[in-house]
Design a protein around this motif. Sequence first.
Motif, PDB file in Angstrom:
ATOM      1  N   PHE A   1       0.824  -1.207   0.000  1.00 55.89           N
ATOM      2  CA  PHE A   1       0.000   0.000   0.000  1.00 55.89           C
ATOM      3  C   PHE A   1       0.863   1.264   0.000  1.00 55.89           C
ATOM      4  CE2 PHE A   1      -3.148  -2.908   2.239  1.00 55.89           C
ATOM      5  CZ  PHE A   1      -3.872  -3.149   1.089  1.00 55.89           C
ATOM      6  N   ALA A   2       2.034   1.180   0.620  1.00 57.59           N
ATOM      7  CA  ALA A   2       2.946   2.324   0.634  1.00 57.59           C
ATOM      8  C   ALA A   2       3.589   2.528  -0.734  1.00 57.59           C
ATOM      9  CB  ALA A   2       4.023   2.132   1.698  1.00 57.59           C
ATOM     10  N   GLU A   3       4.039   1.434  -1.355  1.00 60.03           N
ATOM     11  CA  GLU A   3       4.743   1.533  -2.635  1.00 60.03           C
ATOM     12  C   GLU A   3       3.801   1.878  -3.788  1.00 60.03           C
ATOM     13  OE1 GLU A   3       6.710  -2.182  -3.087  1.00 60.03           O
ATOM     14  OE2 GLU A   3       8.110  -1.841  -1.413  1.00 60.03           O
ATOM     15  N   ILE A   4       2.612   1.284  -3.791  1.00 62.56           N
ATOM     16  CA  ILE A   4       1.690   1.475  -4.916  1.00 62.56           C
ATOM     17  C   ILE A   4       0.879   2.761  -4.787  1.00 62.56           C
ATOM     18  CG2 ILE A   4      -0.285   0.494  -6.160  1.00 62.56           C
ATOM     19  CD1 ILE A   4       0.721  -2.280  -5.275  1.00 62.56           C
ATOM     20  N   LEU A   5       0.431   3.048  -3.554  1.00 62.88           N
ATOM     21  CA  LEU A   5      -0.485   4.185  -3.357  1.00 62.88           C
ATOM     22  C   LEU A   5       0.092   5.294  -2.490  1.00 62.88           C
ATOM     23  CD1 LEU A   5      -3.794   2.182  -2.795  1.00 62.88           C
ATOM     24  CD2 LEU A   5      -3.132   3.444  -4.839  1.00 62.88           C
ATOM     25  N   GLY A   6       1.230   5.041  -1.865  1.00 60.78           N
ATOM     26  CA  GLY A   6       1.813   6.060  -1.009  1.00 60.78           C
ATOM     27  C   GLY A   6       1.159   6.159   0.354  1.00 60.78           C
ATOM     28  N   LEU A   7       0.458   5.109   0.782  1.00 64.90           N
ATOM     29  CA  LEU A   7      -0.214   5.126   2.082  1.00 64.90           C
ATOM     30  C   LEU A   7       0.754   4.760   3.197  1.00 64.90           C
ATOM     31  CD1 LEU A   7      -3.613   3.295   1.385  1.00 64.90           C
ATOM     32  CD2 LEU A   7      -3.153   5.739   1.365  1.00 64.90           C
ATOM     33  N   SER A   8       0.650   5.433   4.307  1.00 66.96           N
ATOM     34  CA  SER A   8       1.406   5.072   5.499  1.00 66.96           C
ATOM     35  C   SER A   8       0.448   4.423   6.476  1.00 66.96           C
ATOM     36  CB  SER A   8       2.037   6.311   6.129  1.00 66.96           C
ATOM     37  OG  SER A   8       1.038   7.214   6.565  1.00 66.96           O
TER      38      SER A   8
END
Length: 224
Positions: free
Chosen positions: A212-219
């Motif tokens: 989710f961090a790599e694909i969408l930038g979510l933390s």
Amino acid sequence: METDRLDILGDALAHPSRARMLNALMDGRAFTNKELASHAEITPQTATAHLDRLEYAGLITRLKSGRHTYHRIASEEVATALEMLSTLASNPLSARTPPELRRARSCYNHLAGRLAIEITQTLTRKKMISEVDGHFAPQPSPTWGKLGVTLPKSPAKKPFAKCCLDWSERKYHIAGPMGTALLNNALEQGWLTRPHYDARFLGVTALGRRAFAEILGLSPEQYE
């Protein structure tokens, strides 16, 4: 005089044990009488009577598989209606709602909770989707493939991505075929897991947090 259909539905939803069984079924899977009785903390004999009432109201259906009978939500339309009723009945700030259930859960056949809201809002900011007349219109992007979503080549009769109001967060998340694809892909990739002790609760794995961090930038702080 024939009983009004709303009376039948109201009666079916009025009992706490029936409500707990419906909640368990809202993750889209089928369960046996014994499994639903355990979830509602009642005997299988009592569960049978409650399930009969739910089936009579048109809320669930029965499936035979070998020696076992399974029960499931009757349709996606029923699931949507039940989710909307939960929105009306629930207090999103209530301490009675477990934090893990608010973080990530299944809503019939798609992802719900804070994680679903953050994904929806991120896709909107990236202009991959836009809200139009109660549904989300998707735009082409190479990111869809990473999320396990294949956009339809031609307009479909039903919206590919529906707006579903999240009962715990009171914001829209994505339902419809797109929502189903997002959830199924996350489970298949091992980004999300289904802990055995709660049918609807979804656990976010370390692999999922990275994806989710790599694909969408979510933390993780956005959906914990």
